[in-house]
Design a protein around this motif. Structure first.
Motif, PDB file in Angstrom:
ATOM      1  N   UNK A 179      -0.840 -11.988   8.075  1.00 18.02           N
ATOM      2  CA  UNK A 179      -0.585 -10.443   7.919  1.00 18.02           C
ATOM      3  C   UNK A 179       0.892 -10.235   7.937  1.00 18.02           C
ATOM      4  N   UNK A 180       1.591 -10.940   8.885  1.00 16.28           N
ATOM      5  CA  UNK A 180       3.183 -10.733   9.192  1.00 16.28           C
ATOM      6  C   UNK A 180       3.605 -11.285   7.592  1.00 16.28           C
ATOM      7  N   UNK A 181       3.276 -12.466   7.306  1.00 18.66           N
ATOM      8  CA  UNK A 181       3.783 -12.965   5.945  1.00 18.66           C
ATOM      9  C   UNK A 181       3.211 -12.021   4.704  1.00 18.66           C
ATOM     10  N   UNK A 182       2.308 -11.256   4.794  1.00 16.50           N
ATOM     11  CA  UNK A 182       1.844 -10.582   3.861  1.00 16.50           C
ATOM     12  C   UNK A 182       2.898  -9.306   3.444  1.00 16.50           C
ATOM     13  N   UNK A 183       3.135  -8.636   4.974  1.00 13.52           N
ATOM     14  CA  UNK A 183       3.983  -7.805   5.031  1.00 13.52           C
ATOM     15  C   UNK A 183       5.430  -7.930   4.515  1.00 13.52           C
ATOM     16  N   UNK A 184       5.788  -9.219   4.575  1.00 13.56           N
ATOM     17  CA  UNK A 184       7.139  -9.817   4.263  1.00 13.56           C
ATOM     18  C   UNK A 184       7.001  -9.820   2.725  1.00 13.56           C
ATOM     19  N   UNK A 185       5.863 -10.309   2.209  1.00 11.58           N
ATOM     20  CA  UNK A 185       5.966 -10.403   0.637  1.00 11.58           C
ATOM     21  C   UNK A 185       5.805  -9.130   0.132  1.00 11.58           C
ATOM     22  N   UNK A 186       5.227  -8.147   0.698  1.00 11.32           N
ATOM     23  CA  UNK A 186       5.075  -6.943   0.162  1.00 11.32           C
ATOM     24  C   UNK A 186       6.396  -6.305   0.116  1.00 11.32           C
ATOM     25  N   UNK A 187       7.077  -6.517   1.227  1.00  9.69           N
ATOM     26  CA  UNK A 187       8.443  -5.711   0.919  1.00  9.69           C
ATOM     27  C   UNK A 187       9.377  -6.479  -0.234  1.00  9.69           C
TER      28      UNK A 187
ATOM     29  N   UNK B 169       1.007 -15.074  -4.440  1.00 12.67           N
ATOM     30  CA  UNK B 169       1.382 -15.410  -3.092  1.00 12.67           C
ATOM     31  C   UNK B 169       0.636 -14.289  -2.224  1.00 12.67           C
ATOM     32  N   UNK B 170       0.653 -13.109  -2.303  1.00  8.02           N
ATOM     33  CA  UNK B 170      -0.209 -12.235  -1.850  1.00  8.02           C
ATOM     34  C   UNK B 170      -1.652 -12.466  -1.970  1.00  8.02           C
ATOM     35  N   UNK B 171      -2.227 -12.527  -3.209  1.00 10.19           N
ATOM     36  CA  UNK B 171      -3.423 -12.928  -3.577  1.00 10.19           C
ATOM     37  C   UNK B 171      -4.115 -14.112  -2.660  1.00 10.19           C
ATOM     38  N   UNK B 172      -2.915 -15.093  -2.603  1.00  8.79           N
ATOM     39  CA  UNK B 172      -3.617 -16.480  -1.854  1.00  8.79           C
ATOM     40  C   UNK B 172      -3.530 -16.181  -0.368  1.00  8.79           C
ATOM     41  N   UNK B 173      -2.648 -15.378   0.266  1.00  5.40           N
ATOM     42  CA  UNK B 173      -2.654 -15.085   1.551  1.00  5.40           C
ATOM     43  C   UNK B 173      -3.995 -14.139   1.628  1.00  5.40           C
ATOM     44  N   UNK B 174      -4.313 -13.048   0.970  1.00  5.50           N
ATOM     45  CA  UNK B 174      -5.436 -12.301   1.136  1.00  5.50           C
ATOM     46  C   UNK B 174      -6.617 -13.219   1.122  1.00  5.50           C
ATOM     47  N   UNK B 175      -6.720 -14.149   0.242  1.00  2.00           N
ATOM     48  CA  UNK B 175      -7.899 -14.991   0.237  1.00  2.00           C
ATOM     49  C   UNK B 175      -8.180 -15.908   1.576  1.00  2.00           C
TER      50      UNK B 175
END
Length: 676
Positions: free
Chosen positions: A262-270, A396-402
């Motif tokens: 989730x921390x990685x996703x927040x970083x990728x979203x930023x 990358x976000x899609x993979x992290x979501x998966x």
């Protein structure tokens, strides 16, 4: 305000009468209360909030909020009421605030206030005790002085900015000024309505349309408030379930992985948001050069046909050639004899010299077209790079979501029912949050559309009103109200900006001294609290770092309020000196952060009351807090049941053993014991 003494009677888990003194020493300003989980720390903090402000924690954090009387006291002694009393000192006088709850009636009695004069209790002359308490510590400030430490991380979440903004405005004491703004808005609306009434039916119709549109906008804003509350409730539930899953051994590793993802996703979203900004700015940067590509090519051909080669640029042609002929000397140093072929060649330059204006335009246009050509060459490479960044980050976000979905499935299928149930509850909360966010966004879109309509109606009305002599005096009054509104809004914005900058600086100072990362705290104009690294990129935060930031924020605004205590201002209320009362401030902190928090909290308020579990009161915490503690207490849980087979729970403080849990007791409930 300075609390001196607290007494509770049959309050929640506390049986009978319990009381404790609170430190009033300016140097040893800490009162420490130790207890294990579920014994009564949160209930004790709730008692303070309830007595002063009739505030209880949210049901998600406070089980069965309508049952305040201790169950054992009700069964054994027939107790039907519970009372909380707090003695406090304010402006040289000592007061006693008390509040009582009637369980059978489910009725909270009005706040009682008396003065303590030479040990005697005298009815207070204050006709509205609740207003007096509100003048000492405004109710909107209360959550920032008496707060639940594990909930402080909510200031850094999605709804954190709103809470932060509310806190800053509360600390500023801008309530009265904002009420004045509301009144000015209503007055301005009344004057505009009267102006329309004194104009024509068309103006009145436009005014009616404005009022109707305003009503729709208000409805949507009310819905947005409701949806934001639902989002906040869902976020709190998700956070609490995250903590519970992180504390359960079978789920701990999976929950830790989820937190990292989730921390990685927040970083990728930023990063994705920045890439989207670059893509949006691409059109502004390259639109002219790309759209004019064909025109540039045609213009280039025209300019090339305008032969400038071998011509002298105006206005130097006439003077330059005349001087060469007069001196009979070439710029290369060779003599030029009058009548020679060289002389005639130079003289002929005057016949082909360019017009000053034309030559200047040709050269300027040629330079500009060259710039457009260069930008056009760069445009498509920049476009492709931006699109590639967006595609990469989205992937990358899609993979992290998966990965998150896999973890959720793993926890949902856990053979331990409690873990599976918590995960299912967490997923329901996430879906509720998503649904509320969608509904909020729909409302925001509707508001934008209605505000556009309102602007058109206002333009129609204003044009009609300007033609009416009868309406002019109301127009002038509306203009005066608008000017006052602008002036007051500007003043409040200045004050809020000063407060924001001061609090940001205080939090950053705390973070720099405690946090191990090389980061900087930023608090933008929308009150988004972030950590940024050396490159200005937002840094991901752990649960402990979120709690540290929340504590730093609360301490910073408490300090800011104290600094404003003697402020005399024409539109803002003064700050206040109040105790800082914190439940579980060290819950998710590692030893380094615990040391830092234990060091900075006593510095931020004149009086600090801390509720901690025995694990939180670790050696490193006590090393820092020890010299600051004047009063210390232990909450002991008494149980009538047999404790056979259960481990003994006690604690040794200053060489003396104190029971944390007692079995085979005559009572069921918590008692407060002073540490000697």
């Amino acid at each position: 305000m300075q609390i001196e003494y607290i007494r509770i009677e049959n309050w929640r888990s506390f049986y009978g009468e319990n009381s404790f003194l609170v430190s009033t020493d300016p140097e040893r300003n800490v009162t420490l209360i130790r207890a294990e989980n579920g014994v009564g720390k949160t209930s004790l903090l709730a008692a303070i909030n309830w007595c002063f402000f009739d505030i209880l924690p949210a049901p998600s954090e406070f089980e069965d909020p309508e049952r305040l009387v201790n169950k054992f006291a009700a069964q054994k002694d027939g107790a039907t009421t519970t009372t909380v009393e707090i003695d406090f000192r304010h402006e040289g006088r000592t007061y006693r605030a008390s509040r009582t709850y009637d369980q059978p009636r489910r009725e909270t009695k009005p706040l009682r206030l008396s003065e303590i004069d030479n040990g005697a209790e005298v009815p207070s002359a204050k006709d509205r005790p609740d207003r007096f308490i509100n003048s000492v510590i405004p109710k909107e400030m209360a959550p920032h002085f008496f707060f639940y430490g594990e909930a402080t991380s909510r200031y850094t979440g999605a709804s954190g900015a709103k809470k932060f903004g509310e806190a800053v405005k509360g600390i500023l004491g801008s309530t009265v000024a904002r009420m004045a703004l509301d009144d000015l808005s209503k007055v301005m609306g009344d004057y505009k309505r009267q102006a329309s009434d004194n104009t024509s039916e068309d103006a009145q119709a436009a005014e009616a349309a404005i009022e109707k549109t305003d009503a729709r906008i208000s409805q949507y804003r009310e819905q947005i408030t409701k949806f934001e509350q639902e989002i906040e409730t869902a976020e709190d539930r998700i956070q609490r379930l995250n903590q519970e899953l992180a504390g359960a051994k079978p789920a701990k590793e999976a929950q830790a992985r989820r937190a990292r993802i989730e921390a990685d996703i927040r970083q990728k979203e930023a990063e994705k948001a920045k890439a989207a900004q670059r893509a949006d700015s691409w059109m502004r940067t390259f639109a002219t050069s790309v759209l004019a590509e064909e025109l540039v090519a045609e213009a280039g051909n025209v300019i090339r046909n305008e032969d400038t080669r071998g011509r002298l640029p105006a206005p130097y042609d006439q003077k330059f050639v005349d001087e060469l002929l007069e001196d009979e000397m070439c710029v290369c140093g060779r003599p030029i004899a009058q009548g020679s072929p060289e002389y005639e060649k130079i003289k002929a330059l005057l016949e082909t010299a360019g017009d000053q204006v034309v030559m200047s335009r040709v050269m300027t246009t040629s330079t500009a077209l060259g710039t457009l050509v260069e930008k056009s060459k760069r445009a498509w490479s920049d476009f492709e790079r931006n699109q590639e960044d967006l595609r990469r980050l989205e992937g990358e976000i899609q993979r992290l979501d998966a990965d998150l979905q896999e973890i959720s499935k793993e926890l949902a299928s856990n053979p331990i029912d409690d873990i599976a149930a918590k995960e299912a509850s967490r997923e329901r909360a996430k879906e509720q949050k998503r649904q509320a966010e969608r509904q909020r966004n729909d409302c925001q879109g509707s508001i934008i559309a209605f505000e556009r309509q309102k602007k058109d109606f206002e333009s129609q009305r204003d044009q009609l009103v300007q033609k009416s002599e009868a309406a002019k005096r109301y127009v002038r009054r509306a203009q005066l109200a608008a000017a006052l509104t602008t002036r007051l809004q500007g003043r409040l914005q200045q004050e809020e900006e000063a407060a924001r900058a001061s609090i940001e600086k205080e939090i950053d100072g705390i973070v720099q001294s405690v946090m191990r990362k090389s980061v900087k705290v930023t608090l933008d104009k929308n009150y988004q609290l972030k950590l940024t690294d050396e490159r200005g990129t937002e840094a991901a935060k752990s649960t402990g770092e979120n709690q540290l930031l929340g504590l730093a924020f609360t301490g910073a605004i408490a300090k800011y309020a104290k600094e404003r205590a003697d402020l005399v201002d024409d539109i803002l209320l003064p700050g206040t000196v109040a105790p800082l009362v914190v439940d579980s401030p060290f819950g998710h902190l590692d030893p380094v952060y615990r040391r830092g928090v234990a060091e900075f909290l006593p510095k931020l308020a004149s009086q600090v009351i801390l509720f901690v579990s025995t694990s939180q009161a670790s050696d490193v915490v006590m090393e820092m807090l020890g010299p600051k503690i004047q009063h210390e207490y232990v909450l002991t849980r008494h149980n009538q049941i047999d404790g056979a087979g259960k481990p003994r729970e006690d604690i040794v403080i200053n060489g003396k053993t104190y029971d944390l849990t007692i079995y085979n007791s005559d009572i069921d409930g918590t008692k407060i014991t002073e540490v000697m």
